[in-house]
Design a protein around this motif. Structure first.
Motif, PDB file in Angstrom:
ATOM      1  N   ILE A   1      17.700  29.056  38.732  1.00  0.00           N
ATOM      2  CA  ILE A   1      16.401  29.200  39.372  1.00  0.00           C
ATOM      3  C   ILE A   1      15.962  27.921  40.071  1.00  0.00           C
ATOM      4  O   ILE A   1      15.304  27.964  41.116  1.00  0.00           O
ATOM      5  CB  ILE A   1      15.343  29.676  38.334  1.00  0.00           C
TER       6      ILE A   1
ATOM      7  N   ALA B   1      14.943  36.871  43.594  1.00  0.00           N
ATOM      8  CA  ALA B   1      15.259  37.334  42.242  1.00  0.00           C
ATOM      9  C   ALA B   1      16.714  37.783  42.154  1.00  0.00           C
ATOM     10  O   ALA B   1      17.394  37.548  41.149  1.00  0.00           O
ATOM     11  CB  ALA B   1      14.318  38.465  41.845  1.00  0.00           C
TER      12      ALA B   1
ATOM     13  N   GLY C   1       9.421  31.262  44.033  1.00  0.00           N
ATOM     14  CA  GLY C   1       8.894  32.446  44.717  1.00  0.00           C
ATOM     15  C   GLY C   1       8.427  32.121  46.123  1.00  0.00           C
ATOM     16  O   GLY C   1       8.872  31.143  46.732  1.00  0.00           O
TER      17      GLY C   1
ATOM     18  N   TYR D   1      19.103  34.956  41.590  1.00  0.00           N
ATOM     19  CA  TYR D   1      19.129  34.545  40.182  1.00  0.00           C
ATOM     20  C   TYR D   1      19.987  35.506  39.366  1.00  0.00           C
ATOM     21  O   TYR D   1      20.809  35.080  38.548  1.00  0.00           O
ATOM     22  CB  TYR D   1      17.713  34.496  39.636  1.00  0.00           C
TER      23      TYR D   1
ATOM     24  N   THR E   1      10.637  37.802  47.962  1.00  0.00           N
ATOM     25  CA  THR E   1      10.709  37.408  46.547  1.00  0.00           C
ATOM     26  C   THR E   1      11.779  38.209  45.822  1.00  0.00           C
ATOM     27  O   THR E   1      12.485  37.675  44.958  1.00  0.00           O
ATOM     28  CB  THR E   1       9.344  37.596  45.864  1.00  0.00           C
TER      29      THR E   1
ATOM     30  N   PHE F   1       9.245  34.875  38.976  1.00  0.00           N
ATOM     31  CA  PHE F   1       9.363  34.955  40.431  1.00  0.00           C
ATOM     32  C   PHE F   1       8.012  35.404  40.975  1.00  0.00           C
ATOM     33  O   PHE F   1       7.559  36.512  40.692  1.00  0.00           O
ATOM     34  CB  PHE F   1      10.481  35.927  40.834  1.00  0.00           C
TER      35      PHE F   1
ATOM     36  N   SER G   1      11.369  27.362  46.611  1.00  0.00           N
ATOM     37  CA  SER G   1      10.172  28.147  46.875  1.00  0.00           C
ATOM     38  C   SER G   1       9.936  28.171  48.385  1.00  0.00           C
ATOM     39  O   SER G   1       9.988  27.120  49.046  1.00  0.00           O
ATOM     40  CB  SER G   1       8.967  27.521  46.161  1.00  0.00           C
TER      41      SER G   1
ATOM     42  N   VAL H   1       7.680  39.030  37.271  1.00  0.00           N
ATOM     43  CA  VAL H   1       7.291  38.887  38.675  1.00  0.00           C
ATOM     44  C   VAL H   1       5.769  38.914  38.740  1.00  0.00           C
ATOM     45  O   VAL H   1       5.139  39.813  38.179  1.00  0.00           O
ATOM     46  CB  VAL H   1       7.892  40.020  39.531  1.00  0.00           C
TER      47      VAL H   1
END
Length: 327
Positions: A288, A279, A144, A282, A275, A119, A293, A99
């Motif tokens: 992903i 995550a 992200g 995922y 964010t 991310f 985004s 991250v």
């Protein structure tokens, strides 16, 4: 007798060793099975702290306890070489995900093409920064949140709160594509409405104070973009500006907390939390590239009342009623 005592002593030690092993084994297993997350930023500032806490808090709220998810936080303290070294260590340790906070950290790991999912939090121009090529179907194993700065809204607020300002001072670091993008948008807007600007480019936080000082006799307002290098020296900029009775418009609420006059910005804790939710998707099986985004546009006007008083400004009640006020 001596042999008996020695035998008892050896037996006791063996039992103690076995006891320690049985107690620590579950903890070791929990650590081994835990999701390993690297959380990295280039520099330290209040906005990044809020983003980091927003991510970590949201992950815990989503059920990822400290036993289930170990978050390894690293700060490069503004040094690019250190940042790259940190990222290489994360890759070598085979983190489950990385991250990143801000553009430089995101670029550093994406450019390594490590295969580890990334991310990012608060990358204002992900496509321009080349960390992805499409917002809706992210590639490069990264996705992200984006905090595109509402430049036009910022200057409209400035015109409302401090009208008749003709020249803005711009301080930024060309090494941060996010800052460059925001400054380019600011220049376009200022050109379109017939306002002037003076700019100073810096390369480190130690240059910011001198940059601000060099502009105070040439401008009647400052605009500071989303630049982590400048933001780390925001208190100095704010102090110089207040002494010269010049308003500073920043790009985050933390800049206002550090003494800037006002901003129109996102909430940094919120964007970190968004964010985290990406995550989690995922971790629950969504590829992903199927996690778009997101541009976060939940903006709030934030005003520093103490700075307004120091500048001798009287603020419209309508603005005060609709803004977050920092004393």
């Amino acid at each position: 007798m001596k042999k008996t005592l020695v035998g008892l002593l050896i037996s006791t030690l063996l039992l103690a060793a076995v006891g320690c092993s049985s107690e620590t084994a579950p903890q070791d297993k929990a650590s081994a099975d835990a999701i390993q997350v690297g959380l990295v930023q280039l520099a330290d500032n209040g906005a990044f702290t809020d983003m980091r806490e927003g991510f970590s808090t949201k992950m815990r709220e989503l059920g990822y306890t400290e036993e289930q998810m170990i978050i390894d936080y690293k700060n490069a303290n503004g040094d690019t070489a250190t940042l790259n070294s940190i990222m290489q260590t994360m890759v070598d340790e085979k983190k489950d995900m990385i991250v990143t906070i801000g553009t430089p950290a995101t670029q550093a790991i994406v450019n390594m093409n490590s295969g580890i999912p990334v991310f990012y939090i608060s990358v204002s121009n992900p496509v321009g920064a080349k960390v992805i090529t499409d917002m809706n179907t992210p590639d490069k194993n990264a996705t992200g949140t984006s905090n595109a700065i509402p430049v036009s809204e910022m200057f409209k607020l400035a015109d409302q709160l401090t009208p008749n300002r003709q020249t803005y001072g711009l301080i930024y670091n060309t090494g941060e594509i996010n800052a460059v993008t925001t400054i380019e948008n600011a220049k376009k807007y200022l050109d379109s409405v017939g306002l002037n600007y003076k700019e100073v480019i810096i390369t480190s936080s130690s240059e910011v104070q001198q940059a601000a000082q060099s502009l105070v006799n040439q401008v009647d307002a400052f605009f500071i973009p989303n630049d982590s290098v400048v933001q780390s020296a925001m208190p100095q900029v704010a102090e110089i500006a207040k002494n010269a009775k010049i308003p500073v418009y920043g790009s985050s609420a933390v800049m206002v907390q550090s003494g800037a006059f006002a901003t129109v910005s996102i909430d940094d804790i919120t964007i970190g939390g968004i964010t985290a939710e990406m995550a989690e998707k995922y971790l629950k099986g969504t590829p992903i590239e199927q996690i778009p985004s997101l541009i976060v546009t939940d903006f709030t006007t934030v005003i520093n009342k103490s700075t307004a008083d120091a500048l001798g400004l009287t603020l419209p009640q309508s603005v005060l009623d609709s803004s977050k006020i920092i004393d």
